[in-house]
Motif scaffolding. Structure first.
Motif, PDB file in Angstrom:
ATOM      1  N   VAL A  78      -9.956  -8.474  -5.756  1.00 36.70           N
ATOM      2  CA  VAL A  78      -8.984  -7.429  -5.423  1.00 36.70           C
ATOM      3  C   VAL A  78      -9.210  -6.189  -6.301  1.00 36.70           C
ATOM      4  CG1 VAL A  78      -7.024  -8.129  -6.907  1.00 36.70           C
ATOM      5  CG2 VAL A  78      -6.598  -7.085  -4.674  1.00 36.70           C
TER       6      VAL A  78
ATOM      7  N   MET B 180      -9.641  -2.477  -4.663  1.00 37.64           N
ATOM      8  CA  MET B 180      -8.827  -1.323  -5.030  1.00 37.64           C
ATOM      9  C   MET B 180      -9.595  -0.271  -5.840  1.00 37.64           C
ATOM     10  SD  MET B 180      -6.152  -1.914  -3.420  1.00 37.64           S
ATOM     11  CE  MET B 180      -5.142  -3.209  -2.673  1.00 37.64           C
TER      12      MET B 180
ATOM     13  N   ASP C 102       5.665  -0.241  -8.865  1.00 39.84           N
ATOM     14  CA  ASP C 102       5.476   1.120  -8.358  1.00 39.84           C
ATOM     15  C   ASP C 102       5.718   2.155  -9.449  1.00 39.84           C
ATOM     16  OD1 ASP C 102       8.130   0.179  -8.300  1.00 39.84           O
ATOM     17  OD2 ASP C 102       8.734   1.709  -6.862  1.00 39.84           O
TER      18      ASP C 102
ATOM     19  N   ALA D 248      -2.882  -8.648  -7.278  1.00 43.02           N
ATOM     20  CA  ALA D 248      -3.033  -7.909  -6.017  1.00 43.02           C
ATOM     21  C   ALA D 248      -1.888  -6.919  -5.822  1.00 43.02           C
ATOM     22  CB  ALA D 248      -3.096  -8.889  -4.838  1.00 43.02           C
ATOM     23  N   ILE D 249      -0.663  -7.350  -6.066  1.00 39.37           N
ATOM     24  CA  ILE D 249       0.502  -6.484  -5.863  1.00 39.37           C
ATOM     25  C   ILE D 249       0.469  -5.298  -6.835  1.00 39.37           C
ATOM     26  CG2 ILE D 249       3.022  -6.385  -6.144  1.00 39.37           C
ATOM     27  CD1 ILE D 249       3.043  -9.300  -4.964  1.00 39.37           C
TER      28      ILE D 249
ATOM     29  N   TYR E  20      -2.362  -2.937  -5.832  1.00 36.95           N
ATOM     30  CA  TYR E  20      -1.965  -2.232  -4.602  1.00 36.95           C
ATOM     31  C   TYR E  20      -1.102  -1.018  -4.959  1.00 36.95           C
ATOM     32  CZ  TYR E  20       1.551  -1.439  -0.910  1.00 36.95           C
ATOM     33  OH  TYR E  20       2.429  -0.873  -0.032  1.00 36.95           O
ATOM     34  N   GLU E  21      -0.135  -1.225  -5.858  1.00 35.45           N
ATOM     35  CA  GLU E  21       0.722  -0.100  -6.251  1.00 35.45           C
ATOM     36  C   GLU E  21      -0.073   0.935  -7.054  1.00 35.45           C
ATOM     37  OE1 GLU E  21       3.382   0.859  -5.174  1.00 35.45           O
ATOM     38  OE2 GLU E  21       4.812  -0.746  -4.791  1.00 35.45           O
TER      39      GLU E  21
ATOM     40  N   ARG F 190      -3.248   1.613  -6.669  1.00 27.86           N
ATOM     41  CA  ARG F 190      -4.059   2.329  -5.668  1.00 27.86           C
ATOM     42  C   ARG F 190      -3.203   3.353  -4.924  1.00 27.86           C
ATOM     43  NH1 ARG F 190      -9.409   3.409  -4.808  1.00 27.86           N
ATOM     44  NH2 ARG F 190      -8.967   5.199  -3.529  1.00 27.86           N
ATOM     45  N   ARG F 191      -1.995   2.931  -4.539  1.00 27.60           N
ATOM     46  CA  ARG F 191      -1.084   3.858  -3.835  1.00 27.60           C
ATOM     47  C   ARG F 191      -0.755   5.052  -4.705  1.00 27.60           C
ATOM     48  NH1 ARG F 191       3.713   2.966  -0.436  1.00 27.60           N
ATOM     49  NH2 ARG F 191       4.781   2.219  -2.295  1.00 27.60           N
TER      50      ARG F 191
END
Lengths: 252, 252
Positions: free
Chosen positions: A25, A29, A98, A155-156, A159-160, A162-163
């Motif tokens: 992951v 990312m 986030d 992963a979570i 993901y944040e 990357r966002r």
């Protein structure tokens, strides 16, 4: 690319599959630096390689270190994950992935190294590691079973990250006037501060750790500049100088 | 709890570890209904059980079905994940997991069943499945290697679902006046519509599938009510009635 300057640090990971899935992951990312602190699982294990797929190079290049401090010495911001609730050690500065991702990206856009730290399965980061993190991340879950699989927690968070990276401002604010204190300097400061505060009996007995933790987090949240850290270091030394020169004069 | 009415559907999952890890993160996030469409991996496999931890009951109760339609027949909103870029099949209604999670929660607060659909490792959902999804989710990644591990993709989507659920409005808007058409009724409509449009030679040859796909997504995006679906069903039947009664009169 500056997103690469976010390091993923796994403390005492136990299962090879999780090493591989974390590396995969990271590749998904756009991250590259994996650091393993005292790994129980072998990154060369067949299961780790199988799960890593296109992240195999990340797994192969993973640094292995003996101590969390060595993993993050040059980082200006260290964020750790914690599912455990309650207690002094996570009352402070706990935020969602986030929110912390935005803080990490704010450093990454200036090419400053940062770290995301994950604890061992299944217990997570211990208090000694948590107290060294500038920020704690709590991933929202249902109340019944909050303990996430390590690779899914990675992963979570990524993901944040990357966002947050993808929506970063193309027009960057000017870098702050003062360079932030890196982890190593901060640790040095906390060590000196602890000795000084013990010398004046501010810290003593079983409450000492809790008070020191509270101080660390107060200063950690303030994001000390290098100059401010050196100022406080001077203060700590002055306290000790005072104690050394006045202790024998005490009218005991 | 209404969050439970979000079903997780895995189409042809290949690896037992992914079944287990998906069940675990469902337990983490407060979901319960797992449906497996033609699973290649055995949910009773030791590796699946090992990875499921507190999600083992979810794994044991997983429904196994032969067709995606059977898995989501009663759902008013079906969201599928797709990493593949380009092509007609994902030009439309692709959104991030956060945006789609809000749409799913908007149904869940009214206790209406919805589904999150994930494709097989490593290829993902095929076009036949994608065309049956009302919404497509694209998880943001770096450009080099976008294909996520199945269980990590599930974790990211359920994390966003949990977040959307936790921040839902406690004061709910009144339910819409008209009940939404469920998946089964919509499929019936699309079947009738296709036959009708073929009868009048609107759909024919190699472009037929693409045009039908475009129609499905246009109507899917509109979120048809049950009454509207029945209206269009009547239109489709009327077209066929017309063709049946006028075909022999054609001056060929």
């Amino acid at each position: 690319m500056a997103l690469e300057h976010c390091r993923v640090v796994l403390v005492e990971p136990h299962y090879p599959g999780n090493l591989g899935a974390a590396a995969r992951v990271m590749a998904n990312m756009g991250l590259r630096e994996l650091v393993l602190v005292r790994p129980v699982a072998d990154p060369a294990d067949a299961r780790a390689r199988q799960m890593s797929t296109h992240g195999e190079a990340i797994l192969e290049r993973a640094h292995i270190v003996a101590d969390l401090g060595a993993a993050v010495a040059d980082c200006v911001l260290v964020a750790g994950t914690s599912a455990r609730a309650g207690g002094l050690y996570r009352q402070q500065t706990v935020a969602g992935p986030d929110e912390v991702a935005s803080l990490l990206v704010a450093e990454l856009v200036h090419d400053r190294p940062v770290a995301l730290v994950f604890g061992a399965e299944p217990s997570g980061l211990d208090n000694a590691a948590i107290t060294r993190c500038h920020r704690l991340i709590r991933i929202p879950t249902g109340p019944e079973y909050p303990a996430l699989n390590l690779a899914q927690a990675v992963a979570i968070c990524l993901y944040e990250l990357r966002r947050a990276w993808d929506r970063r401002q193309p027009c960057l604010p000017a870098p702050p006037e003062l360079a932030p204190a890196d982890f190593k300097l901060q640790e040095h400061l906390y060590g000196e501060l602890r000795t000084a505060l013990e010398a004046i009996h501010f810290l003593y007995g079983p409450k000492g750790d809790s008070l020191m933790h509270a101080l660390r987090h107060l200063l950690g949240r303030a994001r000390l500049s290098e100059m401010e850290a050196k100022l406080l270091l001077g203060l700590a030394r002055q306290i000790r100088w005072y104690v050394d020169h006045h202790h024998s004069d005490d009218p005991l």
